[in-house]
Design a protein around this motif. Structure first.
Motif, PDB file in Angstrom:
ATOM      1  N   LEU A 147       0.826  -1.197   0.000  1.00 35.28           N
ATOM      2  CA  LEU A 147       0.000   0.000   0.000  1.00 35.28           C
ATOM      3  C   LEU A 147       0.862   1.250   0.000  1.00 35.28           C
ATOM      4  N   ALA A 148       0.285   2.351  -0.428  1.00 37.43           N
ATOM      5  CA  ALA A 148       1.038   3.603  -0.516  1.00 37.43           C
ATOM      6  C   ALA A 148       1.515   4.022   0.866  1.00 37.43           C
ATOM      7  N   GLY A 149       2.811   4.326   0.970  1.00 34.63           N
ATOM      8  CA  GLY A 149       3.395   4.732   2.236  1.00 34.63           C
ATOM      9  C   GLY A 149       3.852   3.602   3.111  1.00 34.63           C
ATOM     10  N   THR A 150       3.746   2.367   2.646  1.00 36.08           N
ATOM     11  CA  THR A 150       4.174   1.208   3.421  1.00 36.08           C
ATOM     12  C   THR A 150       5.183   0.394   2.618  1.00 36.08           C
ATOM     13  N   GLY A 151       5.757  -0.576   3.279  1.00 34.83           N
ATOM     14  CA  GLY A 151       6.734  -1.450   2.634  1.00 34.83           C
ATOM     15  C   GLY A 151       6.953  -2.706   3.441  1.00 34.83           C
ATOM     16  N   HIS A 152       7.691  -3.636   2.868  1.00 30.69           N
ATOM     17  CA  HIS A 152       7.991  -4.916   3.491  1.00 30.69           C
ATOM     18  C   HIS A 152       9.487  -5.007   3.773  1.00 30.69           C
ATOM     19  N   VAL A 153       9.841  -5.752   4.806  1.00 31.47           N
ATOM     20  CA  VAL A 153      11.227  -6.102   5.112  1.00 31.47           C
ATOM     21  C   VAL A 153      11.391  -7.593   4.864  1.00 31.47           C
ATOM     22  N   TYR A 154      12.438  -7.967   4.161  1.00 27.58           N
ATOM     23  CA  TYR A 154      12.645  -9.366   3.793  1.00 27.58           C
ATOM     24  C   TYR A 154      14.008  -9.838   4.276  1.00 27.58           C
ATOM     25  N   GLY A 168      16.781  -6.614   3.551  1.00 29.09           N
ATOM     26  CA  GLY A 168      16.441  -5.395   2.840  1.00 29.09           C
ATOM     27  C   GLY A 168      14.968  -5.073   2.992  1.00 29.09           C
ATOM     28  N   SER A 169      14.549  -3.985   2.365  1.00 28.78           N
ATOM     29  CA  SER A 169      13.157  -3.552   2.385  1.00 28.78           C
ATOM     30  C   SER A 169      12.745  -3.137   0.979  1.00 28.78           C
ATOM     31  N   THR A 170      11.470  -3.311   0.674  1.00 32.51           N
ATOM     32  CA  THR A 170      10.973  -2.985  -0.650  1.00 32.51           C
ATOM     33  C   THR A 170       9.471  -2.750  -0.580  1.00 32.51           C
ATOM     34  N   THR A 202       6.881   2.019   8.664  1.00 32.92           N
ATOM     35  CA  THR A 202       8.250   2.265   9.139  1.00 32.92           C
ATOM     36  C   THR A 202       9.196   1.171   8.686  1.00 32.92           C
ATOM     37  N   CYS A 203       9.069   0.737   7.448  1.00 37.83           N
ATOM     38  CA  CYS A 203       9.907  -0.364   6.962  1.00 37.83           C
ATOM     39  C   CYS A 203      11.372   0.041   6.882  1.00 37.83           C
ATOM     40  N   ARG A 204      11.668   1.302   6.517  1.00 35.90           N
ATOM     41  CA  ARG A 204      13.061   1.749   6.436  1.00 35.90           C
ATOM     42  C   ARG A 204      13.714   1.742   7.809  1.00 35.90           C
ATOM     43  N   GLY A 205      12.998   2.231   8.821  1.00 30.99           N
ATOM     44  CA  GLY A 205      13.547   2.187  10.179  1.00 30.99           C
ATOM     45  C   GLY A 205      13.722   0.778  10.689  1.00 30.99           C
ATOM     46  N   THR A 206      12.780  -0.106  10.360  1.00 31.95           N
ATOM     47  CA  THR A 206      12.922  -1.512  10.749  1.00 31.95           C
ATOM     48  C   THR A 206      14.146  -2.144  10.097  1.00 31.95           C
TER      49      THR A 206
END
Length: 339
Positions: A147-154, A168-170, A202-206
């Motif tokens: 969704l817009a403004g969100t992301g995943h950490v893998y 990483g995150s994407t 907050t995927c970048r911070g995670t």
């Protein structure tokens, strides 16, 4: 006996100790698929687990209180129908309800363990490594776009000529994981394990928090790299889950003092006073023995006479010689006679 993912998710919410889990594993492995019962005595369970009778009894008690298993008769136990696929020993049996806890009331440690258990049951399996054996419906469970403004950490584990772990995150997990799989295949490796977090803003911070924690465990290829050649997949996933949940480890208290410095230990004489050894205790008792008894030490500490400060020392000596004269010394002369 195969257990569905829904039942495993329910078991993760049941508060059972390691003893109860081990007893449940033995009951499941020895259960009768026809009626869902297990016949095993207490001594046999102790031998199977290599534990004491108290531990086995505690495990049976926890399973009975949670509703996962209960005793029918001596040496015969009934498993819950959810664990046996609906098989029970009697069609009119009263089945208790499984007591599952509320995840909102978990402590930080319990929440981290629950998140790790959910990560093991994540729909993103080790997909690229076994893509040929995965059905098409399950192979496309990786979301295409967050969704817009969100992301995943893998977290990916690549095994081959060059093995490493990638964090990483994407915002586009499907295309990103496919690109990393192609890169690993080009280098002679394959993605053997994978984990994907839920989408969050907050995927970048995670990701930064997880990378910092992983670099404390094992160094990356460069100070700002996301590749870890010597880090295990389990450890990387655990630190990423903790970063996702916002769990910070409590720093261990070291035996240091602010005066000695941050990385210098407590001086030896201070450490001996804090935790004396048996040899130090012997020396302390010997030192007290040399000082005398309690009465002698008390008299030595309190034998000072109170004298007025305005009276000079010489006048006190004169008064003492006047009122308390010393005994005269009589010298007796003896005449030595010659024989």
């Amino acid at each position: 006996m195969a257990i569905s993912r829904e039942v495993l998710r329910l078991l993760a919410l049941v508060a059972v100790s390691s003893a109860g889990r081990r007893v449940l594993d033995v009951l499941l492995s020895l259960s009768n698929p026809g009626n869902g019962t297990t016949e095993i005595s207490q001594n046999e369970m102790c031998t199977e687990l290599g534990a004491s009778k108290a531990t086995v009894n505690r495990g049976f008690k926890e399973l009975r209180e949670c509703g996962l298993a209960w005793g029918l008769e001596d040496g015969r136990y009934q498993l819950h129908p959810l664990l046996t696929g609906g098989a029970v020993s009697s069609p009119v049996m009263q089945v208790p309800e499984i007591k599952a806890a509320d995840p909102a009331r978990f402590t930080a440690q319990r929440r981290a363990r629950y998140a790790a258990q959910m990560a093991n049951l994540a729909p993103l399996a080790d997909a690229p490594a076994r893509a040929s054996s995965v059905p098409p419906a399950e192979a496309h469970q990786v979301p295409r776009q967050a969704l817009a403004g969100t992301g995943h950490v893998y977290v990916l584990a690549i095994t081959g000529t060059v093995s490493y772990v990638k964090i990483g995150s994407t915002a586009q997990p499907r295309s990103r994981l496919e690109a990393l799989r192609t890169e690993a295949h080009r280098q002679g490796g394959a993605v053997t394990r994978a984990w994907l977090s839920p989408a969050h803003p907050t995927c970048r911070g995670t990701e930064a928090h997880a990378l910092r924690n992983c670099r404390e465990i094992s160094p990356s290829t460069s100070p700002r790299s996301e590749y870890f050649p010597d880090l295990g997949f389990t450890a990387a996933r655990r630190e990423t889950v903790k970063a996702f949940l916002g769990i910070c480890d409590t720093p261990q208290v070291s035996t240091t003092t602010s005066a000695a410095g941050q990385y210098q230990p407590i001086p030896g004489h201070v450490w001996r006073r804090l935790s004396p050894s048996m040899w130090d205790e012997c020396w302390r008792e010997l030192d007290f023995f040399r000082q005398g008894s309690h009465r002698s030490r008390f008299r030595r500490r309190n034998n000072t006479t109170s004298r007025p400060s305005h009276v000079p020392e010489s006048l006190l000596d004169a008064f003492g010689a006047l009122f308390e004269p010393s005994a005269p010394v009589i010298h007796l002369f003896s005449r030595r006679t010659s024989s």
